[in-house]
Design an enzyme around this catalytic site. Structure first.
Site, PDB file in Angstrom:
ATOM      1  N   ASP A   1       0.841  -1.192   0.000  1.00 10.03           N
ATOM      2  CA  ASP A   1       0.000   0.000   0.000  1.00 10.03           C
ATOM      3  C   ASP A   1       0.883   1.253   0.000  1.00 10.03           C
ATOM      4  OD1 ASP A   1      -2.435   1.313  -0.042  1.00 10.03           O
ATOM      5  OD2 ASP A   1      -2.563   1.435   2.135  1.00 10.03           O
TER       6      ASP A   1
ATOM      7  N   HIS B   1      -3.848  13.944   0.814  1.00 11.18           N
ATOM      8  CA  HIS B   1      -4.111  13.041   1.945  1.00 11.18           C
ATOM      9  C   HIS B   1      -2.941  13.101   2.930  1.00 11.18           C
ATOM     10  CE1 HIS B   1      -5.324   9.460   4.171  1.00 11.18           C
ATOM     11  NE2 HIS B   1      -4.151   8.914   3.917  1.00 11.18           N
TER      12      HIS B   1
ATOM     13  N   GLU C   1     -10.684   3.689   3.516  1.00 16.03           N
ATOM     14  CA  GLU C   1      -9.776   4.475   2.674  1.00 16.03           C
ATOM     15  C   GLU C   1     -10.122   4.155   1.221  1.00 16.03           C
ATOM     16  OE1 GLU C   1      -5.659   3.743   3.866  1.00 16.03           O
ATOM     17  OE2 GLU C   1      -5.795   5.457   5.236  1.00 16.03           O
TER      18      GLU C   1
ATOM     19  N   GLU D   1      -9.228   3.835  -2.393  1.00 20.88           N
ATOM     20  CA  GLU D   1      -7.933   3.676  -3.076  1.00 20.88           C
ATOM     21  C   GLU D   1      -8.105   3.004  -4.437  1.00 20.88           C
ATOM     22  OE1 GLU D   1      -4.679   2.121  -0.862  1.00 20.88           O
ATOM     23  OE2 GLU D   1      -5.322   3.018   1.051  1.00 20.88           O
TER      24      GLU D   1
ATOM     25  N   ASP E   1      -9.101   0.188   1.922  1.00 25.43           N
ATOM     26  CA  ASP E   1      -8.067  -0.191   2.889  1.00 25.43           C
ATOM     27  C   ASP E   1      -8.549   0.216   4.293  1.00 25.43           C
ATOM     28  OD1 ASP E   1      -5.580  -1.021   3.886  1.00 25.43           O
ATOM     29  OD2 ASP E   1      -4.773   1.009   3.715  1.00 25.43           O
TER      30      ASP E   1
ATOM     31  N   ARG F   1      -7.971   3.859  13.273  1.00 28.92           N
ATOM     32  CA  ARG F   1      -7.083   5.016  13.466  1.00 28.92           C
ATOM     33  C   ARG F   1      -6.475   5.077  14.857  1.00 28.92           C
ATOM     34  NH1 ARG F   1      -5.936   5.936   8.303  1.00 28.92           N
ATOM     35  NH2 ARG F   1      -7.773   6.536   7.082  1.00 28.92           N
TER      36      ARG F   1
ATOM     37  N   GLN G   1      -3.765   2.467  14.909  1.00 26.91           N
ATOM     38  CA  GLN G   1      -2.703   2.967  14.023  1.00 26.91           C
ATOM     39  C   GLN G   1      -1.866   4.051  14.711  1.00 26.91           C
ATOM     40  OE1 GLN G   1      -4.286   4.623  10.377  1.00 26.91           O
ATOM     41  NE2 GLN G   1      -2.287   5.194   9.566  1.00 26.91           N
TER      42      GLN G   1
ATOM     43  N   LYS H   1      -4.240  -1.886  10.178  1.00 25.81           N
ATOM     44  CA  LYS H   1      -4.565  -2.005   8.757  1.00 25.81           C
ATOM     45  C   LYS H   1      -4.794  -3.448   8.317  1.00 25.81           C
ATOM     46  CE  LYS H   1      -3.406   2.299   7.350  1.00 25.81           C
ATOM     47  NZ  LYS H   1      -4.195   3.150   6.468  1.00 25.81           N
TER      48      LYS H   1
ATOM     49  N   THR I   1      -8.941  -5.868   3.960  1.00 27.31           N
ATOM     50  CA  THR I   1      -8.872  -4.928   2.835  1.00 27.31           C
ATOM     51  C   THR I   1      -9.824  -5.459   1.769  1.00 27.31           C
ATOM     52  OG1 THR I   1      -6.535  -4.532   3.332  1.00 27.31           O
ATOM     53  CG2 THR I   1      -7.328  -3.808   1.176  1.00 27.31           C
TER      54      THR I   1
ATOM     55  N   GLU J   1      -9.781  12.348   7.514  1.00 30.93           N
ATOM     56  CA  GLU J   1      -9.640  13.680   6.921  1.00 30.93           C
ATOM     57  C   GLU J   1     -10.955  14.448   6.954  1.00 30.93           C
ATOM     58  OE1 GLU J   1      -7.448  14.066   3.021  1.00 30.93           O
ATOM     59  OE2 GLU J   1      -7.540  11.890   3.226  1.00 30.93           O
TER      60      GLU J   1
HETATM   61 MN    MN Z   1      -4.112   2.795   2.773  1.00 27.96          MN
END
Ligand code: MN
Length: 443
Positions: free
Chosen positions: A142, A149, A213, A215, A247, A251, A254, A267, A271, A388
């Site tokens: 990834d 971002h 996420e 992606e 993904d 948080r 993380q 993570k 996925t 975000e």
């Molecule tokens: Mn990602």
């Protein structure tokens, strides 16, 4: 590596599969993405197919029809007699292109009667199958290729120093987890993990900051040998095609675990992938110049630069992410769009990411999955994740039911969509990537 336009991109061509001609179909005859499906009948096997409208053309069936006799085609079709796309991916671009052109000829409105009759026998309704992962993915990597971002997230964690000094030189990435890749529709269990609030003692429990996420995923076709790199001028020859990737990220887990070695359990729990792989050939009309670096940014180092990549390495691909809560579903309310972003805002191209990945001699293999990182743009409505969009929960999103979301709740379903459009060409889509959140397991 210049994208080639040919008769398969002609917007005037329609298919005898009527549903493919509907303007809102993601899968017109100009697209022809590959995927792996299984009929819902008991004992049915996984097979390789091509999407056309609301149907799938079963490529295993096509083999027995004897419609695909020439060498490159036979090679491609033999590779499709499989329960994954890995063998087709490993062949590289020439057999794949030959197969695309032949499938286009078979499915177009003015196909020969014999082609049409034979292919009709191998058409299956998409409604009658389950879509599986398109490939057996050996390694999943990834990246973090959106400077918007990276800056937005950096501000939340390091207000004084949002963008680290390596960002404009290195396509930043980390090794993800291939075993927890799942196909669209697979529910995602809320993970538990270790978190820390401020200076309190760390504790273990269900994440309270579950995020998506948005992606782009891209699959490696022919790989490179261990010890040998991939020049950027050849990079796109090592790409098969693209899909949508969610993904999922915890948080709070993380934030506590990521230094010094990067993301790990925040993570690796799941996925999600969309099941149809849109080939590099289908994307040809939608290629754009690479992201224009602002005045004063460093030029890419020579190994990450080619004139062709600068002129055509970008991709005009729209992403849309939406959310459906349990209350919304019960009230019959449609999913609410939380963000729309475009791949042309990405700081690094697919070719730069692939070339950088192999630049130390790391061997990429057919079926490996590379993902772009969250696709976000400059504006608030182009954010590709809740971290975000809500500024880490400070500014919650209000749903049509009046519910608020800082992060995802149990039962929430996240839906990614992707599509390309350009004046003078037929729109194509990536289909969708869906996943709903299950409550955490008891600890
Ligand atoms: Mn990602």
């Amino acid at each position: 590596m210049k994208p080639v336009l040919d008769e398969t991109h002609d917007p005037a061509v329609q298919s005898w599969v009527e549903s493919a001609n509907s303007p809102d179909s993601d899968f017109p005859i100009q697209n022809l993405p590959f995927g792996v499906f299984r009929r819902r009948d008991a004992g049915a096997e996984a097979k390789v197919g091509v999407a056309i409208g609301d149907r799938i053309l079963d490529l295993d069936g096509m083999q027995s029809e004897g419609l695909l006799a020439e060498d490159n085609l036979r090679l491609a079709l033999n590779a499709c007699a499989s329960n994954s796309l890995n063998s087709l991916m490993a062949l590289g671009s020439a057999p794949r292109r030959a197969l695309r052109r032949r499938l286009h000829a078979i499915l177009r409105q003015d196909a020969s009667i014999s082609d049409r009759q034979a292919a009709s026998r191998d058409l299956i309704a998409q409604a009658d199958v389950d879509m599986l992962l398109p490939a057996v993915v050996g390694d999943y990597t990834d990246f973090y290729a959106s400077i918007f971002h990276a800056t937005n997230v950096g501000k939340l964690f390091r207000p004084d120093n949002p963008l680290l000094p390596n960002y404009k030189y290195i396509p930043i990435g980390y090794h993800g987890r291939a075993s927890s890749l799942v196909s669209t529709g697979t529910p995602v269990r809320r993970p538990s993990g270790q978190t820390r609030d401020g200076d309190a003692d760390p504790k273990f429990g269900p994440t309270r900051a579950l995020d998506y996420e948005t992606e782009l995923g891209f699959f490696v076709s022919a790989g490179n040998s261990l010890g040998e790199s991939v020049p950027i001028s050849d990079a796109e020859e090592h790409l098969f095609g693209i899909c949508l990737v969610n993904d999922w990220s915890a948080r709070d887990i993380q934030a506590w675990e990521y230094q010094p070695l990067g993301p790990f359990l925040g993570k690796s729990f799941a996925t999600s992938l969309s099941p149809w792989v849109v080939t590099m050939e289908a994307l040809a009309p939608f290629r754009t110049p690479a992201f224009a670096r602002p005045e004063g940014d460093p030029a890419p180092l020579p190994y990450l630069f080619s004139q062709s990549d600068r002129e055509q390495g970008g991709l005009d691909l729209w992403f849309e992410v939406s959310l459906l809560s349990v209350k919304m579903r019960e009230a019959g309310i449609a999913p609410v769009v939380l963000g729309r972003s475009n791949f042309h805002d990405m700081y690094w191209t697919m070719a730069q990411m692939l070339t950088h990945h192999a630049s130390n001699g790391c061997n990429l293999r057919a079926g490996d999955l590379l993902a772009s990182g969250t696709v976000s743009g400059a504006d608030k409505n182009t954010r590709g994740c809740l971290l975000e969009l809500t500024s880490r929960g400070k500014d919650p999103v209000v749903l049509p039911t009046g519910e608020q979301r800082k992060f995802l709740e149990d039962g929430d379903e996240v839906i990614l969509r992707g599509f390309c459009e350009r004046e003078g060409f037929r729109d194509i889509g990536l289909g969708s990537c869906r996943g709903a959140i299950l409550p955490a397991s008891a600890i």
